[in-house]
Design an enzyme around this catalytic site. Structure first.
Site, PDB file in Angstrom:
ATOM      1  N   ASP A   7       1.411   3.334  -3.186  1.00  0.00           N
ATOM      2  CA  ASP A   7       2.409   2.985  -2.188  1.00  0.00           C
ATOM      3  C   ASP A   7       3.760   2.875  -2.901  1.00  0.00           C
ATOM      4  OD1 ASP A   7       3.481   1.870   0.221  1.00  0.00           O
ATOM      5  OD2 ASP A   7       1.531   0.954   0.614  1.00  0.00           O
TER       6      ASP A   7
ATOM      7  N   ASP B 147       6.724   3.686   1.729  1.00  0.00           N
ATOM      8  CA  ASP B 147       6.895   2.537   2.603  1.00  0.00           C
ATOM      9  C   ASP B 147       8.278   2.542   3.261  1.00  0.00           C
ATOM     10  OD1 ASP B 147       5.931  -0.235   3.359  1.00  0.00           O
ATOM     11  OD2 ASP B 147       7.828  -0.754   2.398  1.00  0.00           O
TER      12      ASP B 147
ATOM     13  N   GLU C 129       5.936   6.526   5.839  1.00  0.00           N
ATOM     14  CA  GLU C 129       5.828   5.582   6.960  1.00  0.00           C
ATOM     15  C   GLU C 129       7.121   5.710   7.749  1.00  0.00           C
ATOM     16  OE1 GLU C 129       5.033   0.869   7.845  1.00  0.00           O
ATOM     17  OE2 GLU C 129       6.525   1.455   6.375  1.00  0.00           O
TER      18      GLU C 129
ATOM     19  N   HIS D 124      -2.943  -2.053   7.610  1.00  0.00           N
ATOM     20  CA  HIS D 124      -2.885  -3.469   7.219  1.00  0.00           C
ATOM     21  C   HIS D 124      -1.819  -4.254   7.989  1.00  0.00           C
ATOM     22  CE1 HIS D 124       0.240  -1.429   5.033  1.00  0.00           C
ATOM     23  NE2 HIS D 124       0.844  -2.597   4.895  1.00  0.00           N
ATOM     24  N   ASP D 125      -1.030  -3.581   8.837  1.00  0.00           N
ATOM     25  CA  ASP D 125       0.019  -4.261   9.606  1.00  0.00           C
ATOM     26  C   ASP D 125      -0.344  -4.417  11.078  1.00  0.00           C
ATOM     27  OD1 ASP D 125       1.821  -4.417   7.455  1.00  0.00           O
ATOM     28  OD2 ASP D 125       2.611  -2.424   7.858  1.00  0.00           O
TER      29      ASP D 125
END
Ligand code: NOJ
Length: 543
Positions: free
Chosen positions: A101, A197, A254, A323-324
């Protein structure tokens, strides 16, 4: 390192690991790299060819690693650089690539770059961050002003996320070079790709003008002002040239807020990345007291649009969880829905849509949301600030905690449920975050023994996908576009076709069987499948 096809990532499954919650090996209650290595055979059995690790760099962990203090060091909570090298090598033996990431919009306030920058305006790193004498009215994504006063420097700095996550100044070529060096360091270590990210926010409009307020606090959510601004693609092409060109490195950005018609600038041969995570099909949104609630038709339309756009440019990462986000069996279905069937229904879409499936840890067994009544129980900071914002807007505790329950990021962050032993086989110590209470009924070991489990269904589909040129390469043709219950489409390749029909509703649905043109049932998540009818949450595949 094994040589891979240039586009290996089109034919595999990517699995996202949240290291803190996957597998602990040293009893400190936090997952670690050795734990991931110990589970590689399990991951290989899921058809995984790529693991996206959320950040494992040194970090004070105020945002669980998305606040990087040193990109060149491994977080001691997770292990050592040697553990990381070992993970890369062991994964490679199983044809699994590790994807890191890259958190390049911001760093931790503890990062040496920021420590220098905040000293004075004369410091060589003075403008590595975004400093202003007066703040504007932008609200950070985690609530409150996006500007924080720094007493030492006597100026405000900008932070898109938490106030401990200062934004890097991409206008400065030295900053960009430092970031490319980081990426190249990890390529040298043997990683197979990157997830970028928050990458749509890196370019800020240089007038830093106030925006139109969107709530009673007089502020506007920062990304309304900063997402996908003119000039961003110049930086990203520079990144591509300095990091990616000439290397077999997979990338996924993302990209909250990129529209299907803009995809062509971002992905594919003319774009920068191989794929983009867009969020148009996800429930929730950024302001939890005013959530986006999508109907089946909305979800379907959003995915159809992206399938259409990526048919022309780039490739699509199919995903329903990360994960969000809350667990998908909760986000898309009612409280009363049969969660095992719901999980299989979504797994059907995940593994048959055109693109690369991204599975989030635990999704393959249908893990569910938590149900915590007190805000103190929540660990992740956005839950707390969303709760406060809801109270400020006049909602009661019951209402505010309801929003948090539905959308908290902690829903996806409880430890992986491996078996029925204490702490679900995740740790021998005290877990850093409580387990979901249902782990004794819902875990990998139980599902391994049950031929009718979500995990068994997942494996049947993943094997089918692996052997099906139609699913791997076929084009995508939407079917029943206006049906409010059924998500239907056909995949076609070299004269062969598969038709997928998924009833995303919790009541029976009917369709005209002529759309099947004589195809026979190949797979179903129900034992009593029949043509023309889909029972609640039924998924059927016809060949
Ligand atoms: C997106 C990440 O997925 C999320 O977990 C994080 O809090 C923010 N970016 C900030 O890095």
């Amino acid at each position: 390192m094994k040589q891979m096809d240039a586009q290996w990532w089109k034919k595999t499954v990517c699995y996202e690991i949240y290291p803190s919650s996957f597998q602990d090996t040293n009893g400190d209650g936090v997952g670690d790299l050795k734990g991931i290595t110990s589970r590689l055979d399990y991951l290989a059995s899921l058809g995984v060819g790529c693991i996206w690790l959320t950040p494992v760099y040194a970090s004070p962990m105020k945002d669980n690693g998305y606040d990087v203090s040193d990109f060149y060091k491994i977080n001691p909570l997770y292990g050592t650089m040697e553990d990381m090298e070992n993970l890369i090598a062991e994964a490679d033996k199983r044809n699994i690539k590790i994807v890191m990431d890259l958190v390049f919009n911001h760093v931790s306030e503890e990062n040496a770059w920021f420590q220098e920058s905040k000293k004075s305006k004369e410091n060589p790193k003075s403008d590595w961050f975004i400093w202003r004498d007066t703040p504007n009215n932008w609200r950070g994504i985690f609530g409150g002003s996006a500007w924080k006063w720094c007493e030492e420097r006597k100026q405000y700095y900008l932070h898109t996320f938490g106030d401990f996550q200062p934004d890097l100044n991409w206008e400065n070529p030295e900053v960009r070079k430092a970031l490319y060096d980081v990426a190249n360091f990890w390529i040298q270590k043997g990683v197979g790709g990157f997830r970028l990210d928050a990458v749509v926010y890196i370019k800020k409009p240089q007038d830093f003008a106030d925006g139109k307020p969107d709530a009673s606090d007089g502020m506007v959510l920062i990304h309304e002002m900063t997402a996908n601004r003119d000039g961003i693609l110049d930086y990203l092409h520079e990144f591509k040239k300095n990091v990616l060109d000439g290397k077999n490195i997979f990338t996924v950005g993302e990209a909250n807020g990129i529209l299907p018609e803009q995809l062509k600038d971002w992905v594919g041969s003319e774009g920068v990345f191989d794929m983009l995570f867009e969020f148009n099909h996800l429930q929730g949104g950024d302001i939890w007291y005013n959530p986006i609630v999508l109907s089946t038709l909305d979800v379907k339309n959003a995915i159809f649009q992206s399938q259409k756009a990526t048919a022309l440019n780039g490739w699509y990462p199919v995903f329903f969880e990360n994960h969000d986000k809350p667990r998908s069996v909760n986000a898309y279905f009612s409280k009363a829905a049969d969660k095992a069937l719901a999980s299989k229904a979504l797994t059907t879409l995940l593994l048959t849509l055109r693109g690369t499936p991204f599975v989030y840890e635990g999704e393959e067994i249908g893990m569910t949301n938590v149900d915590w009544d007190s805000i103190e129980a929540y660990h992740e900071l956005n839950s707390r600030s969303q709760y406060e914002m809801a109270l400020q807007e006049g909602f009661s505790h019951e209402q505010a905690i309801g929003f948090v329950k539905a959308l908290s990021r902690d829903n996806a962050r409880t430890p992986m449920q491996w078996d029925s032993s204490p702490n679900a086989g995740f740790t021998t110590g005290k877990p850093w975050i409580p387990l979901n209470e249902n782990f004794k009924q819902l875990n990998v070991a139980l599902q391994e023994e049950n031929a009718n489990s979500p995990l068994a269904y997942y494996r049947r589909l993943v094997n089918l996908r692996k052997q099906s040129p139609v699913l791997l390469n076929g084009n995508f043709l939407p079917l029943l576009a206006d049906d409010p219950q059924i998500f239907a489409f056909r995949r076609e390749f070299e004269g062969k076709a598969l038709t997928v029909l998924v009833n995303l509703s919790e009541s029976e649905a009917h369709y005209d069987s002529s759309i099947l043109s004589g195809q026979k049932l190949l797979l179903s998540n129900r034992n009593d499948a029949s043509v023309g009818i889909l029972r609640p949450l039924e998924a059927n595949l016809f060949e």
